[in-house]
Design an enzyme around this catalytic site. Structure first.
Site, PDB file in Angstrom:
ATOM      1  N   HIS A 148       0.846  -1.196   0.000  1.00 11.98           N
ATOM      2  CA  HIS A 148       0.000   0.000   0.000  1.00 11.98           C
ATOM      3  C   HIS A 148       0.879   1.243   0.000  1.00 11.98           C
ATOM      4  O   HIS A 148       2.091   1.155   0.226  1.00 11.98           O
ATOM      5  CB  HIS A 148      -0.916   0.015   1.237  1.00 11.98           C
ATOM      6  CG  HIS A 148      -0.170   0.090   2.540  1.00 11.98           C
ATOM      7  ND1 HIS A 148       0.209  -1.026   3.256  1.00 11.98           N
ATOM      8  CD2 HIS A 148       0.306   1.144   3.253  1.00 11.98           C
ATOM      9  CE1 HIS A 148       0.864  -0.659   4.342  1.00 11.98           C
ATOM     10  NE2 HIS A 148       0.937   0.662   4.372  1.00 11.98           N
ATOM     11  N   HIS A 197      -6.098  -2.191   3.986  1.00 11.39           N
ATOM     12  CA  HIS A 197      -6.044  -0.952   3.203  1.00 11.39           C
ATOM     13  C   HIS A 197      -5.225  -1.173   1.938  1.00 11.39           C
ATOM     14  O   HIS A 197      -4.261  -1.921   1.918  1.00 11.39           O
ATOM     15  CB  HIS A 197      -5.507   0.227   4.012  1.00 11.39           C
ATOM     16  CG  HIS A 197      -4.140   0.048   4.605  1.00 11.39           C
ATOM     17  ND1 HIS A 197      -3.713  -1.085   5.214  1.00 11.39           N
ATOM     18  CD2 HIS A 197      -3.089   0.908   4.683  1.00 11.39           C
ATOM     19  CE1 HIS A 197      -2.472  -0.923   5.650  1.00 11.39           C
ATOM     20  NE2 HIS A 197      -2.073   0.268   5.334  1.00 11.39           N
ATOM     21  N   HIS A 213       4.730   7.028   2.924  1.00 12.40           N
ATOM     22  CA  HIS A 213       5.525   5.813   2.706  1.00 12.40           C
ATOM     23  C   HIS A 213       4.911   4.901   1.665  1.00 12.40           C
ATOM     24  O   HIS A 213       3.724   4.962   1.391  1.00 12.40           O
ATOM     25  CB  HIS A 213       5.754   5.042   4.013  1.00 12.40           C
ATOM     26  CG  HIS A 213       4.509   4.493   4.665  1.00 12.40           C
ATOM     27  ND1 HIS A 213       3.837   5.135   5.671  1.00 12.40           N
ATOM     28  CD2 HIS A 213       3.816   3.349   4.459  1.00 12.40           C
ATOM     29  CE1 HIS A 213       2.796   4.412   6.058  1.00 12.40           C
ATOM     30  NE2 HIS A 213       2.745   3.317   5.332  1.00 12.40           N
ATOM     31  N   HIS A 245       1.350  -1.952  14.587  1.00  9.26           N
ATOM     32  CA  HIS A 245       0.394  -0.856  14.562  1.00  9.26           C
ATOM     33  C   HIS A 245      -0.873  -1.276  15.318  1.00  9.26           C
ATOM     34  O   HIS A 245      -1.319  -2.420  15.201  1.00  9.26           O
ATOM     35  CB  HIS A 245      -0.066  -0.548  13.138  1.00  9.26           C
ATOM     36  CG  HIS A 245       0.981  -0.017  12.217  1.00  9.26           C
ATOM     37  ND1 HIS A 245       1.794   1.038  12.523  1.00  9.26           N
ATOM     38  CD2 HIS A 245       1.314  -0.378  10.956  1.00  9.26           C
ATOM     39  CE1 HIS A 245       2.577   1.303  11.490  1.00  9.26           C
ATOM     40  NE2 HIS A 245       2.318   0.452  10.532  1.00  9.26           N
ATOM     41  N   TYR A 254       9.268   0.861   9.779  1.00  7.00           N
ATOM     42  CA  TYR A 254       9.463   1.995   8.872  1.00  7.00           C
ATOM     43  C   TYR A 254      10.963   2.212   8.737  1.00  7.00           C
ATOM     44  O   TYR A 254      11.691   2.180   9.735  1.00  7.00           O
ATOM     45  CB  TYR A 254       8.862   3.287   9.435  1.00  7.00           C
ATOM     46  CG  TYR A 254       7.349   3.360   9.445  1.00  7.00           C
ATOM     47  CD1 TYR A 254       6.601   3.002   8.331  1.00  7.00           C
ATOM     48  CD2 TYR A 254       6.684   3.827  10.566  1.00  7.00           C
ATOM     49  CE1 TYR A 254       5.218   3.108   8.348  1.00  7.00           C
ATOM     50  CE2 TYR A 254       5.306   3.931  10.584  1.00  7.00           C
ATOM     51  CZ  TYR A 254       4.573   3.565   9.464  1.00  7.00           C
ATOM     52  OH  TYR A 254       3.217   3.672   9.484  1.00  7.00           O
ATOM     53  N   GLU A 264       8.092   0.894   4.131  1.00  7.20           N
ATOM     54  CA  GLU A 264       7.597   0.078   5.241  1.00  7.20           C
ATOM     55  C   GLU A 264       7.609  -1.382   4.802  1.00  7.20           C
ATOM     56  O   GLU A 264       7.340  -1.679   3.635  1.00  7.20           O
ATOM     57  CB  GLU A 264       6.153   0.492   5.595  1.00  7.20           C
ATOM     58  CG  GLU A 264       5.548  -0.315   6.744  1.00  7.20           C
ATOM     59  CD  GLU A 264       4.097   0.041   7.043  1.00  7.20           C
ATOM     60  OE1 GLU A 264       3.394   0.551   6.150  1.00  7.20           O
ATOM     61  OE2 GLU A 264       3.664  -0.213   8.188  1.00  7.20           O
TER      62      GLU A 264
HETATM   63 FE    FE Z   1       1.620   1.646   6.102  1.00  9.81          FE
END
Ligand code: FE
Length: 306
Positions: A148, A197, A213, A245, A254, A264
């Protein structure tokens, strides 16, 4: 209309040789086309011609591409974009090597997004007949595919509404200032299919057109730690992690490419469905949202984009 996935991202890099070392030797992408000032790369478990393009000069994201299922989807997005009031332009086959014709869109956030329905299919690096589970010659982290992109916006709500109204994405998670201001989106995580996502948006002053990112997919916690070990071997600067997360529940690191673009590695997360309620995070909990284990927000998350 069906969006298949984030198909490609063109990253600007200040030193293309250093970028090639990072994305090929450390990340394990395969070069498929090198024109001197642009290098086209694919990950081992992707079928299409390329997913990451390095462009000499500057930093940040030059454009991203979303693959749709069929040519008619392009017409649909063009019509809906016109209704929304966003500028589009037809793009011809071959403007991007090995990519079909399609549509080039300037998002409200000024990012360039291209929509296309076909790339030359090279096949994955293990083939599709009685395949091995991974190619044994993988270099470094050996990422299987891109995952993503998180894009910056001066103001998130309009671009969020574009992805929902035009692309048909749904809102999986949203960050809002507080419960009295739930309509103001500070950041959002948007999906088309069942992944947590496909694209995310985050607000910041002067962040229109910026890249927060680009993420690469990994399989799990062990692979995430192993990626960190490779970064140690190769001297890759770390921004945050390995950690998890709260938002998306992904396991993550990251880190920075040699040009200062944030990358990432992202593993796991949950399966999302279109009928789910949107998870709401309030800004006072962003530390847990980004770095669930330490519950402290690293300052760079809200200050550095490229
Ligand atoms: Fe991300």
């Amino acid at each position: 209309m069906a969006v298949l996935r984030l198909g490609y991202a063109h990253l600007r890099v200040t030193d293309i040789e250093a970028a090639k070392r990072h994305y090929i030797y450390t990340m394990g992408l395969y070069p498929v086309l090198d024109t001197g000032d642009k290098v086209y790369l694919k990950a081992w478990d992707e079928w299409d011609h390329h997913s990451v393009v390095l462009e000499q000069g500057g930093v940040g994201v030059a454009k991203v591409g979303f693959k749709v299922a069929k040519p008619e989807d392009i017409d649909d997005i063009e019509n809906k974009s016109r209704t929304f009031g966003v500028t589009t332009q037809r793009m011809s086959k071959g403007e991007n090597p090995d990519v079909s014709d399609g549509l080039r869109i300037t998002l409200p956030s000024t990012h360039i997004v291209e929509v296309y329905y076909e790339q030359t299919m090279l096949g994955s690096m293990v083939g599709d007949l009685n395949p091995e589970v991974f190619p044994r010659e993988l270099s470094g982290v050996g990422v299987p595919r891109i995952d993503h992109a998180l894009l910056g916006c001066n103001e998130v709500n309009t671009t969020e509404r574009y992805f929902v109204d035009v692309f048909g994405f749904y809102q999986v998670e949203r960050l809002v200032p507080d419960l009295d201001h739930k309509d103001t989106t500070l950041a959002c995580w948007l999906a088309y299919g069942n992944r947590g996502h496909d694209v995310a948006l985050i607000g910041g002053d002067g962040w229109d057109g910026k890249l927060h990112h680009l993420a690469f997919q990994l399989e799990g916690w062990s692979e995430t730690l192993r990626a960190g070990q490779i970064f140690a071997m190769d001297g890759v600067p770390i921004d945050m992690g390995p950690t998890q997360h709260g938002i998306t529940r992904g396991k993550t690191i990251y880190f920075w490419d040699p040009s200062g673009n944030r990358n990432e590695v992202f593993a796991d997360g949950y399966i999302a469905h279109r009928d789910r309620p949107t998870t709401i995070w309030t800004a006072d909990q962003l530390g847990r949202g980004i770095n669930y284990v330490s519950r402290t927000l690293n300052e760079t998350f809200t200050t550095i984009v490229t």
